[in-house]
Design a protein around this motif. Structure first.
Motif, PDB file in Angstrom:
ATOM      1  N   THR A 291     -19.428  21.681 -15.780  1.00 56.15           N
ATOM      2  CA  THR A 291     -18.617  20.688 -15.072  1.00 56.15           C
ATOM      3  C   THR A 291     -19.292  19.322 -15.045  1.00 56.15           C
ATOM      4  O   THR A 291     -18.754  18.323 -15.539  1.00 56.15           O
ATOM      5  N   LEU A 292     -20.476  19.266 -14.462  1.00 55.79           N
ATOM      6  CA  LEU A 292     -21.117  17.972 -14.190  1.00 55.79           C
ATOM      7  C   LEU A 292     -21.808  17.365 -15.400  1.00 55.79           C
ATOM      8  O   LEU A 292     -21.841  16.139 -15.548  1.00 55.79           O
ATOM      9  N   ASN A 293     -22.378  18.210 -16.255  1.00 54.85           N
ATOM     10  CA  ASN A 293     -23.199  17.704 -17.350  1.00 54.85           C
ATOM     11  C   ASN A 293     -22.539  17.783 -18.718  1.00 54.85           C
ATOM     12  O   ASN A 293     -22.964  17.100 -19.644  1.00 54.85           O
ATOM     13  N   HIS A 294     -21.538  18.617 -18.850  1.00 55.66           N
ATOM     14  CA  HIS A 294     -20.881  18.740 -20.151  1.00 55.66           C
ATOM     15  C   HIS A 294     -19.564  17.970 -20.179  1.00 55.66           C
ATOM     16  O   HIS A 294     -19.478  16.904 -20.802  1.00 55.66           O
ATOM     17  N   TYR A 295     -18.561  18.465 -19.499  1.00 55.38           N
ATOM     18  CA  TYR A 295     -17.240  17.845 -19.639  1.00 55.38           C
ATOM     19  C   TYR A 295     -17.171  16.454 -19.025  1.00 55.38           C
ATOM     20  O   TYR A 295     -16.488  15.577 -19.552  1.00 55.38           O
ATOM     21  N   PHE A 296     -17.891  16.224 -17.949  1.00 48.66           N
ATOM     22  CA  PHE A 296     -17.901  14.863 -17.409  1.00 48.66           C
ATOM     23  C   PHE A 296     -18.632  13.906 -18.339  1.00 48.66           C
ATOM     24  O   PHE A 296     -18.280  12.733 -18.431  1.00 48.66           O
ATOM     25  N   ASN A 297     -19.657  14.377 -19.014  1.00 39.46           N
ATOM     26  CA  ASN A 297     -20.313  13.514 -20.000  1.00 39.46           C
ATOM     27  C   ASN A 297     -19.408  13.254 -21.192  1.00 39.46           C
ATOM     28  O   ASN A 297     -19.472  12.189 -21.811  1.00 39.46           O
ATOM     29  N   ARG A 298     -18.576  14.191 -21.537  1.00 42.21           N
ATOM     30  CA  ARG A 298     -17.667  13.995 -22.660  1.00 42.21           C
ATOM     31  C   ARG A 298     -16.519  13.048 -22.310  1.00 42.21           C
ATOM     32  O   ARG A 298     -15.787  12.604 -23.206  1.00 42.21           O
ATOM     33  N   LEU A 299     -16.367  12.711 -21.050  1.00 43.40           N
ATOM     34  CA  LEU A 299     -15.392  11.691 -20.672  1.00 43.40           C
ATOM     35  C   LEU A 299     -15.899  10.295 -21.003  1.00 43.40           C
ATOM     36  O   LEU A 299     -15.103   9.360 -21.132  1.00 43.40           O
ATOM     37  N   ASP A 300     -17.206  10.149 -21.063  1.00 42.96           N
ATOM     38  CA  ASP A 300     -17.789   8.837 -21.322  1.00 42.96           C
ATOM     39  C   ASP A 300     -17.168   8.222 -22.567  1.00 42.96           C
ATOM     40  O   ASP A 300     -17.083   8.838 -23.618  1.00 42.96           O
ATOM     41  N   ASP A 301     -16.709   6.992 -22.437  1.00 43.78           N
ATOM     42  CA  ASP A 301     -15.944   6.354 -23.505  1.00 43.78           C
ATOM     43  C   ASP A 301     -16.709   6.250 -24.812  1.00 43.78           C
ATOM     44  O   ASP A 301     -16.118   6.131 -25.886  1.00 43.78           O
ATOM     45  N   ASN A 302     -18.020   6.281 -24.763  1.00 40.88           N
ATOM     46  CA  ASN A 302     -18.816   6.109 -25.975  1.00 40.88           C
ATOM     47  C   ASN A 302     -19.799   7.250 -26.189  1.00 40.88           C
ATOM     48  O   ASN A 302     -20.840   7.073 -26.806  1.00 40.88           O
ATOM     49  N   PHE A 303     -19.486   8.455 -25.676  1.00 40.43           N
ATOM     50  CA  PHE A 303     -20.465   9.529 -25.756  1.00 40.43           C
ATOM     51  C   PHE A 303     -20.808   9.889 -27.201  1.00 40.43           C
ATOM     52  O   PHE A 303     -21.905  10.352 -27.500  1.00 40.43           O
ATOM     53  N   ASP A 304     -19.835   9.670 -28.117  1.00 40.01           N
ATOM     54  CA  ASP A 304     -20.101   9.981 -29.524  1.00 40.01           C
ATOM     55  C   ASP A 304     -20.123   8.729 -30.391  1.00 40.01           C
ATOM     56  O   ASP A 304     -20.143   8.810 -31.620  1.00 40.01           O
ATOM     57  N   GLY A 305     -20.119   7.551 -29.759  1.00 39.24           N
ATOM     58  CA  GLY A 305     -20.203   6.298 -30.497  1.00 39.24           C
ATOM     59  C   GLY A 305     -18.899   5.815 -31.096  1.00 39.24           C
ATOM     60  O   GLY A 305     -18.859   4.764 -31.744  1.00 39.24           O
ATOM     61  N   SER A 306     -17.793   6.561 -30.856  1.00 32.94           N
ATOM     62  CA  SER A 306     -16.542   6.189 -31.511  1.00 32.94           C
ATOM     63  C   SER A 306     -15.497   5.604 -30.567  1.00 32.94           C
ATOM     64  O   SER A 306     -14.548   4.959 -31.001  1.00 32.94           O
ATOM     65  N   ASN A 307     -15.659   5.842 -29.262  1.00 27.01           N
ATOM     66  CA  ASN A 307     -14.677   5.404 -28.276  1.00 27.01           C
ATOM     67  C   ASN A 307     -13.308   6.044 -28.526  1.00 27.01           C
ATOM     68  O   ASN A 307     -12.289   5.559 -28.068  1.00 27.01           O
ATOM     69  N   ALA A 308     -13.306   7.166 -29.234  1.00 29.80           N
ATOM     70  CA  ALA A 308     -12.043   7.761 -29.678  1.00 29.80           C
ATOM     71  C   ALA A 308     -11.208   8.298 -28.520  1.00 29.80           C
ATOM     72  O   ALA A 308      -9.979   8.186 -28.544  1.00 29.80           O
ATOM     73  N   TYR A 309     -11.845   8.872 -27.518  1.00 30.86           N
ATOM     74  CA  TYR A 309     -11.073   9.479 -26.438  1.00 30.86           C
ATOM     75  C   TYR A 309     -10.317   8.426 -25.630  1.00 30.86           C
ATOM     76  O   TYR A 309      -9.170   8.615 -25.251  1.00 30.86           O
ATOM     77  N   ARG A 310     -10.983   7.295 -25.377  1.00 31.58           N
ATOM     78  CA  ARG A 310     -10.300   6.245 -24.628  1.00 31.58           C
ATOM     79  C   ARG A 310      -9.197   5.615 -25.476  1.00 31.58           C
ATOM     80  O   ARG A 310      -8.111   5.319 -24.971  1.00 31.58           O
ATOM     81  N   THR A 311      -9.463   5.421 -26.746  1.00 26.64           N
ATOM     82  CA  THR A 311      -8.444   4.870 -27.633  1.00 26.64           C
ATOM     83  C   THR A 311      -7.217   5.772 -27.658  1.00 26.64           C
ATOM     84  O   THR A 311      -6.074   5.305 -27.562  1.00 26.64           O
TER      85      THR A 311
END
Length: 400
Positions: free
Chosen positions: A194-214
């Motif tokens: 919950t706190l360290n995995h999926y919430f971190n994957r919400l970060d707009d730039n967690f993978d450098g692509s900003n794909a989730y926010r886009t």
């Protein structure tokens, strides 16, 4: 998010909070406080539902079925730890914990297994495989070692594994492996995911692509759920996905309410999840991030509050003639202390305790030659205070 000097001045004056995540190079975490309670979230203009129900094009966009599956798998695995007729085998545990096969409930069989998600967050273990492997091995050992304990026909005593009080299965040092398994997974599975995995994957730039926010910005009324929505649902699922059947985080989110100082945590967490998901739909990412911080702060209290609670409960009988009466509470405390390494301190962006610090606490609690049999009330008090030094509540408040 671009923040002008004028806007920042207004926010500071108002005491409002916006995310500490750095977007576009703006880092304001040292100026504006972190969100810890609902009043720290500005929900102006946001419609927040009463229940966790979200839809698009008259179709639900909520899905946390995978989390429900794993939580229910934990229940069946945990039940085997005290099953004596018939006695389980190593294969019974390996099939279920590692391979997700042979479950009595056939719907739990498949590709989703518990072990792969233990200590598996992108936040803590993406570059820390050694610790991840060591933690997985701990849970393997709880399952394997319990086989000899439940097979014993002896009375549990110092140096002898067996049964106590007709229902408790202690190893030779007094530990109940089933309690270490359940309470340890509160951290290693539910809190970490919950706190360290999926919430971190919400970060707009967690993978450098900003794909989730886009993707989330471009979603149309006729589309299904977005990746960002789904990841938030998955975080929610590890807390609420098993409903009343939950034996991990969801259960103790309710149980901690019995300690009066923490009685409002369950309402705060539930409301923050509703706000965060609604904020994603509304594309209000600052509100989303504030809700995430509130959840992280509140949930991270639980292992400490419950861990110290059980240590204090054990004090009543640990120095008496029948110290074994304290071992059930100590076993629960052991698991909650183990879970401290998976918490998230919103101020430091790290767990309240490192793995090394948790290992040191457990050594004090259980690491002597005779384990729990060597403990004293003074030692339990010392460990309790050491845990609370990291938190913003005290022993009196834990005992309320």
């Amino acid at each position: 998010m671009k923040i002008t000097k004028l806007t920042l001045a207004v926010l500071v004056a108002a005491g409002a909070f916006f995310t500490s995540c750095s977007k576009g190079g703006d880092d304001i975490e040292d100026i504006i406080k972190h969100a810890k309670n609902l009043e720290d979230i500005d929900v102006t203009g946001l419609t927040v539902p009463e229940n966790y129900e979200f839809s698009r094009n008259e179709t639900t966009t909520v899905d946390y079925s995978g989390q429900t599956t794993r939580l229910l798998q934990v229940n069946e695995i945990g039940a085997l730890l005290t099953q004596t007729n018939p006695l389980p085998t190593q294969e019974d545990f390996t099939n279920r914990f590692n391979q997700a096969v042979s479950f009595t409930d056939a719907s739990l069989n498949g590709s989703k297994n518990v072990r792969s998600k233990v200590a598996a967050s992108v936040g803590l273990y993406a570059t820390n495989q050694n610790d991840a492997d060591a933690i997985k091995a701990d849970f393997d050992s709880y399952l394997t070692n319990q086989l000899a304990v439940i097979a014993s026909d002896k009375e549990a005593s110092q140096g002898v594994a067996g049964i106590y009080d007709g229902k408790r299965y202690f190893n030779e040092k007094g530990l109940e492996y089933n309690q270490a398994f359940y309470k340890g997974l509160i951290g290693a599975l539910a809190i970490d995911q919950t706190l360290n995995h999926y919430f971190n994957r919400l970060d707009d730039n967690f993978d450098g692509s900003n794909a989730y926010r886009t993707e989330n910005d471009a979603v149309a009324s006729t589309d299904g759920s977005t990746t960002m929505e789904h990841h938030f649902d998955e975080a929610y699922g590890y807390v609420y996905g098993a409903g009343d059947a939950d034996k991990l985080l969801g259960h103790y989110l309710e149980e901690v309410a019995g300690q009066s100082y923490f009685s409002n945590i369950r309402e705060i967490v539930k409301k923050a999840f509703l706000i965060g998901r609604a904020a994603i739909v509304a594309k209000k990412y600052d509100v989303r991030d504030a809700a995430v911080e509130v959840i992280r702060y509140q949930i991270s209290k639980i292992p400490a509050a419950r861990g110290v609670y059980y240590l204090q409960k054990a004090k009543a009988s640990i120095d008496g003639d029948e110290s074994r009466a304290a071992f059930h509470a100590l076993s629960e405390g052991y698991g909650f202390i183990y879970s401290l390494q998976f918490t998230y301190n919103v101020e430091t962006k790290a767990p309240y305790f490192t793995k090394a610090e948790v290992d040191a606490l457990l050594t004090k609690l259980y690491g002597s030659t005779n384990g729990f049999y060597d403990l004293t009330a003074d030692k339990l008090e010392e460990i309790s205070e050491e845990i609370l030094e990291k938190y913003d509540f005290n022993l009196e408040q834990v005992n309320q």
